[in-house]
Design a protein around this motif. Structure first.
Motif, PDB file in Angstrom:
ATOM      1  N   UNK A 127       4.884  12.229   5.653  1.00 16.06           N
ATOM      2  CA  UNK A 127       3.628  12.866   6.062  1.00 16.06           C
ATOM      3  C   UNK A 127       2.410  12.294   5.339  1.00 16.06           C
ATOM      4  N   UNK A 128       2.632  11.693   4.160  1.00 18.88           N
ATOM      5  CA  UNK A 128       1.503  11.108   3.429  1.00 18.88           C
ATOM      6  C   UNK A 128       1.400   9.599   3.641  1.00 18.88           C
ATOM      7  N   UNK A 129       2.193   9.075   4.587  1.00 20.69           N
ATOM      8  CA  UNK A 129       2.207   7.643   4.920  1.00 20.69           C
ATOM      9  C   UNK A 129       2.780   6.765   3.818  1.00 20.69           C
ATOM     10  N   UNK A 130       3.422   7.384   2.824  1.00 27.09           N
ATOM     11  CA  UNK A 130       4.112   6.616   1.785  1.00 27.09           C
ATOM     12  C   UNK A 130       5.457   6.148   2.305  1.00 27.09           C
ATOM     13  N   UNK A 131       6.097   5.283   1.540  1.00 26.51           N
ATOM     14  CA  UNK A 131       7.520   5.018   1.731  1.00 26.51           C
ATOM     15  C   UNK A 131       8.204   5.282   0.388  1.00 26.51           C
ATOM     16  N   UNK A 132       9.497   5.567   0.433  1.00 28.78           N
ATOM     17  CA  UNK A 132      10.208   5.901  -0.798  1.00 28.78           C
ATOM     18  C   UNK A 132      10.723   4.631  -1.488  1.00 28.78           C
ATOM     19  N   UNK A 133       9.756   3.819  -1.928  1.00 28.80           N
ATOM     20  CA  UNK A 133      10.026   2.625  -2.714  1.00 28.80           C
ATOM     21  C   UNK A 133       9.107   2.677  -3.923  1.00 28.80           C
ATOM     22  N   UNK A 134       9.699   2.583  -5.119  1.00 26.07           N
ATOM     23  CA  UNK A 134       8.969   2.829  -6.356  1.00 26.07           C
ATOM     24  C   UNK A 134       9.300   1.745  -7.375  1.00 26.07           C
ATOM     25  N   UNK A 135       8.272   1.080  -7.900  1.00 24.84           N
ATOM     26  CA  UNK A 135       8.463   0.115  -8.989  1.00 24.84           C
ATOM     27  C   UNK A 135       8.688   0.915 -10.275  1.00 24.84           C
ATOM     28  N   UNK A 163       0.798  -1.229   0.000  1.00 22.01           N
ATOM     29  CA  UNK A 163       0.000   0.000   0.000  1.00 22.01           C
ATOM     30  C   UNK A 163       0.836   1.287   0.000  1.00 22.01           C
ATOM     31  N   UNK A 164       1.903   1.406   0.800  1.00 22.21           N
ATOM     32  CA  UNK A 164       2.667   2.663   0.796  1.00 22.21           C
ATOM     33  C   UNK A 164       3.651   2.800  -0.354  1.00 22.21           C
ATOM     34  N   UNK A 165       3.756   1.769  -1.201  1.00 17.43           N
ATOM     35  CA  UNK A 165       4.700   1.764  -2.311  1.00 17.43           C
ATOM     36  C   UNK A 165       4.038   2.327  -3.559  1.00 17.43           C
ATOM     37  N   UNK A 166       4.832   2.898  -4.453  1.00 19.05           N
ATOM     38  CA  UNK A 166       4.325   3.466  -5.697  1.00 19.05           C
ATOM     39  C   UNK A 166       4.907   2.719  -6.892  1.00 19.05           C
ATOM     40  N   UNK A 167       4.319   2.965  -8.073  1.00 13.84           N
ATOM     41  CA  UNK A 167       4.908   2.453  -9.293  1.00 13.84           C
ATOM     42  C   UNK A 167       4.047   1.469 -10.065  1.00 13.84           C
ATOM     43  N   UNK A 168       4.710   0.691 -10.904  1.00 17.55           N
ATOM     44  CA  UNK A 168       4.070  -0.110 -11.941  1.00 17.55           C
ATOM     45  C   UNK A 168       3.258  -1.287 -11.401  1.00 17.55           C
ATOM     46  N   UNK A 169       2.004  -1.353 -11.864  1.00 19.03           N
ATOM     47  CA  UNK A 169       1.138  -2.502 -11.583  1.00 19.03           C
ATOM     48  C   UNK A 169       0.497  -2.930 -12.900  1.00 19.03           C
ATOM     49  N   UNK A 170       0.580  -4.235 -13.193  1.00 12.51           N
ATOM     50  CA  UNK A 170       0.013  -4.796 -14.419  1.00 12.51           C
ATOM     51  C   UNK A 170      -1.316  -5.474 -14.103  1.00 12.51           C
ATOM     52  N   UNK A 171      -2.320  -5.217 -14.953  1.00  9.94           N
ATOM     53  CA  UNK A 171      -3.589  -5.933 -14.880  1.00  9.94           C
ATOM     54  C   UNK A 171      -3.877  -6.583 -16.231  1.00  9.94           C
ATOM     55  N   UNK A 172      -4.559  -7.717 -16.188  1.00  6.81           N
ATOM     56  CA  UNK A 172      -4.997  -8.394 -17.405  1.00  6.81           C
ATOM     57  C   UNK A 172      -6.427  -7.964 -17.739  1.00  6.81           C
ATOM     58  N   UNK A 173      -6.659  -7.602 -18.994  1.00  5.53           N
ATOM     59  CA  UNK A 173      -7.979  -7.157 -19.412  1.00  5.53           C
ATOM     60  C   UNK A 173      -8.858  -8.297 -19.919  1.00  5.53           C
ATOM     61  N   UNK A 174      -8.252  -9.474 -20.119  1.00  5.73           N
ATOM     62  CA  UNK A 174      -9.028 -10.627 -20.573  1.00  5.73           C
ATOM     63  C   UNK A 174      -8.642 -11.864 -19.757  1.00  5.73           C
TER      64      UNK A 174
END
Length: 233
Positions: free
Chosen positions: A194-202, A70-81
Motif C-alpha cells: 500500500x505504500x509502494x515499497x517492496x520488501x527488500x532491505x539492505x 526507490x521502493x527499497x529500504x536500508x543502508x546507504x553510504x555517503x562521503x562527507x569529503x
C-alpha cells in the motif's frame, strides 16, 4: 507515497557518522539522487542535516557512493569529503565492502541456499532488467548467493549477498526462479504494497574505514510493519 513519511532533515535515520562518512537508513520512496521526477533526493536531505547540525556556511559537500532502488529500504553510504569519495568508490570496485540484503518472498525457492548466475539485460524504456540463463547481446553477468533464513506464516525470508552490482539484480534474479519479492509488481508479485515499497532491505554492511583503517559493521533496523516484525520475533 501513501502512508509513508519520507526522509527530511528532522526524521533522517542516521546510523553512523564521523568526519568522513555518513550512513543512512533509507526509507521506501526516497530517491538517493535526483532524477527526472524532480522529487527531492535523499542526498539533498543529508546535506541539509549536515548544514544545520554543524552550522556550516555555504554549500555542503556530499558524495554519493552507491544507490538503492526507490521502493527499497536500508543502508546507504555517503562521503562527507572529496578526499574519501574515491576511496569508498575503490572499495566498491574491489568488492571490499560487504553488503547483505533481506528479502521477503511469497514462493519458497527450490533450494534452501544457492548461487544464482544469470545474464541481465536492461530495458531503459521500462526501467527493468530481464534475467537470462545464458549470455545474450548487451547482457551483463550477475551473481548472487541466497539462503533461507526463516519461514513465516505466508512468506519466506531470504538473506542475499551480491557478487555483482547490476541494475535491479536481486529483484530480477529472484523473479527468475519464481520467487518475486513481496510488493514488487514490476517483477511479478501479484499485488503492490500500500505504500509502494517492496520488501527488500539492505540490512548489513561491513568494510574497513578508508581513512581510519578500522573495521566498520552497521545494521539497518527493519521498517515497521507486521511482516518485517515477524522476521525478528
Amino acid at each position: 507515497m501513501a502512508d509513508k513519511i519520507l526522509s527530511n532533515k528532522s526524521n533522517l535515520q542516521v546510523l553512523f557518522e564521523d568526519n568522513h562518512i555518513i550512513v543512512i537508513n533509507k526509507r521506501a520512496g526516497d530517491i538517493v539522487q535526483g532524477d527526472k521526477t524532480g522529487d527531492k533526493p535523499l542526498s539533498d536531505v543529508v546535506k541539509e542535516y549536515i548544514k544545520d547540525k554543524y552550522n556550516k556556511p555555504g554549500n555542503v559537500y556530499l558524495g554519493t557512493v552507491h544507490r538503492l532502488d526507490r521502493p527499497t529500504t536500508g543502508l546507504v553510504i555517503f562521503a562527507k569529503t572529496s578526499k574519501v569519495l574515491p576511496r569508498l568508490n575503490a572499495l566498491f570496485v574491489s568488492k571490499d565492502i560487504n553488503k547483505t540484503y533481506w528479502a521477503i518472498v511469497k514462493n519458497e525457492p527450490n533450494k534452501k541456499s544457492d548461487t544464482l548466475i544469470n545474464w541481465l539485460k536492461k530495458n531503459t524504456k521500462n526501467n527493468k532488467s530481464t534475467a537470462y540463463n545464458k549470455e545474450i547481446k548487451d547482457s551483463k553477468k550477475a551473481i548472487l548467493h541466497y539462503k533461507l533464513l526463516k519461514t513465516l506464516d505466508n512468506y519466506f525470508l531470504l538473506e542475499i549477498n551480491l557478487e555483482t552490482g547490476r541494475h535491479h539484480q536481486i529483484r530480477s534474479q529472484l523473479s527468475n526462479i519464481g520467487s518475486p519479492i513481496k510488493g514488487d509488481l514490476k517483477y511479478g508479485f501479484d499485488r503492490s504494497n500500500k505504500d509502494a515499497s517492496i520488501h527488500l532491505h539492505a540490512r548489513y554492511i561491513s568494510f574497513i574505514h578508508p581513512v581510519k583503517k578500522e573495521p566498520i559493521t552497521i545494521t539497518a533496523p527493519l521498517p515497521k510493519d507486521p511482516i518485517w516484525d515477524a522476521c525478528t520475533s
